[in-house]
Design an enzyme around this catalytic site. Sequence first.
Site, mmCIF file in Angstrom:
data_model
loop_
_atom_site.group_PDB
_atom_site.id
_atom_site.type_symbol
_atom_site.label_atom_id
_atom_site.label_comp_id
_atom_site.label_asym_id
_atom_site.label_seq_id
_atom_site.Cartn_x
_atom_site.Cartn_y
_atom_site.Cartn_z
ATOM 1 N N GLU A 1 -1.117 1.805 -5.201
ATOM 2 C CA GLU A 1 -0.931 3.249 -4.977
ATOM 3 C C GLU A 1 -2.025 4.051 -5.679
ATOM 4 O OE1 GLU A 1 -0.427 4.175 -8.370
ATOM 5 O OE2 GLU A 1 1.148 5.575 -7.750
ATOM 6 N N TRP A 2 -3.150 3.373 -5.898
ATOM 7 C CA TRP A 2 -4.423 3.992 -6.294
ATOM 8 C C TRP A 2 -4.384 4.685 -7.661
ATOM 9 C CZ3 TRP A 2 -2.647 6.505 -1.363
ATOM 10 C CH2 TRP A 2 -2.727 5.591 -0.304
ATOM 11 N N GLY A 3 -3.371 4.356 -8.459
ATOM 12 C CA GLY A 3 -3.297 4.952 -9.795
ATOM 13 C C GLY A 3 -2.685 6.336 -9.809
ATOM 14 N N ASP A 4 -2.208 6.816 -8.656
ATOM 15 C CA ASP A 4 -1.735 8.199 -8.564
ATOM 16 C C ASP A 4 -0.583 8.502 -9.517
ATOM 17 O OD1 ASP A 4 -3.597 8.492 -6.648
ATOM 18 O OD2 ASP A 4 -2.215 8.868 -4.970
ATOM 19 N N ASP B 1 0.826 -1.211 0.000
ATOM 20 C CA ASP B 1 0.000 0.000 0.000
ATOM 21 C C ASP B 1 0.862 1.264 0.000
ATOM 22 O OD1 ASP B 1 -2.410 1.360 0.011
ATOM 23 O OD2 ASP B 1 -3.209 0.338 1.779
ATOM 24 N N ASP C 1 -10.320 3.486 -3.339
ATOM 25 C CA ASP C 1 -11.022 2.281 -2.859
ATOM 26 C C ASP C 1 -12.442 2.153 -3.408
ATOM 27 O OD1 ASP C 1 -8.736 1.968 -1.449
ATOM 28 O OD2 ASP C 1 -9.668 2.001 0.533
HETATM 29 C C1 GLA Z 1 -5.998 1.469 1.499
HETATM 30 C C2 GLA Z 1 -6.178 0.431 0.401
HETATM 31 C C3 GLA Z 1 -7.301 -0.507 0.788
HETATM 32 C C4 GLA Z 1 -6.977 -1.178 2.125
HETATM 33 C C5 GLA Z 1 -6.710 -0.132 3.196
HETATM 34 C C6 GLA Z 1 -6.163 -0.738 4.471
HETATM 35 O O1 GLA Z 1 -7.088 2.308 1.590
HETATM 36 O O2 GLA Z 1 -6.457 1.064 -0.819
HETATM 37 O O3 GLA Z 1 -7.533 -1.477 -0.201
HETATM 38 O O4 GLA Z 1 -5.853 -2.002 1.947
HETATM 39 O O5 GLA Z 1 -5.757 0.833 2.751
HETATM 40 O O6 GLA Z 1 -5.921 0.196 5.445
#
Ligand code: GLA
Length: 412
Positions: free
Chosen positions: A191-194, A158, A213
Amino acid sequence: MKKFFIAICLVIISGMNADAQGNNYVQDYTKFDGLALTPPMGWNSWNKFACNINEKLIMEIAEVMVSSGMRDAGYEYINLDDCWHGDRDSLGFIHPDPERFPSGMKVLADFIHSKGLRMGLYSDAGSRTCGGRPGSRGYEFQDALTYANWGVDYLKYDWCNTEGLKAEGAYKTMAAALKKAGRPIILSICEWGDDEPWKWGPAVGHLWRTTGDIFNCFDCVEDHGTWKSFGVMQILDRQKGLRQYAGPGRWNDPDMLEVGNGMQENEDRAHFSMWAMIAAPLIAGNDLRAMTKETIGILTNKEVIAVNQDSLGIQGFQYSVKDKLETWFKPLKDGSWAVCFLNRNDSPQEVDFDWAKEAVQDSLSKRDLDNRAGEYTIRNLWTKKASGTTEKRFKATVPSHDVVMLRLIRNI
Ligand code: GLA
């Protein structure tokens, strides 16, 4: 003679340099090849349980993964997300939370393996995880070695608390650490695509999150104040322009499944079908111990899973949109096509699709739908019934927030 003497000296000096460096190991910053050749399938604790996890829960989930038929349908990984961690010891080694995981991670991994499944863990490239547990920053090689010793098979890594870090470098460090530890472990980049991970991720990891998420609603944005999470349709819309980056061993990850977590059955079906169409990892996120038969039916639909797991590994594409009725295509290895009509409306929509008149071409896979009459036999993947051939126009009603999903089977 003088020249010979100088040459000998140079050889000796360069040898001394190598000795002074201690070793001549060349760091390998790439992922393990040959893993995740189809999108990973499994279960992850986060969507349903967040930080509330312990070894009893994980063992029960592993057992139900088998008894529900999910393992046989292809689900493989039991992934612990955030909050399994205890503290680091005086030597820096990470330990699980002693109250929640009193038997330790090796015992848990052995248990999961004994069920014919694999085990995943979660860490973070920063100083702390998103849930405030110890992150791997500065401990990457030590943590990778620990995970390998425990028998971990999959690492979700993460991106919280990473101030000052560059994503590509941070993930490469963990890829190198896993390589050095020697156990083939899937690296799931989160890393959410950032930082556009689809551009550098294929060499470093096996999948990369493309968005923030997911949230268990069909089409909403949930505002948490400092951050937002996204409904299924919101996430789907954020996958545009990414399909060329996906393929065997490298997948766009639109986040874990919310099937069985409170949406309507039709919405769960649409969610699962679309994740299959876009070759997404199928990581269930519900309480497997308390599934309705409808939820099991969705999660274990083998023909829909076969679309997802097709070895050609081509992510499907949106062919057309009309009045919030979307038509998607995915080319498959054996010359078949998966087709999905997705109705995002609040009311039912009629499909009237004339195969002979449409020109379905995919420049990525270099495949065209051969629309000479009757070239394909049609199979409905949710009713599990034959539905004629492509000779006739295809007519159907798609209920609100639902799909009609087909496989066009090539008549050879
Ligand atoms: C981030 C990730 C989630 C999850 C949480 C855990 O938000 O994107 O998928 O793993 O952390 O804290």
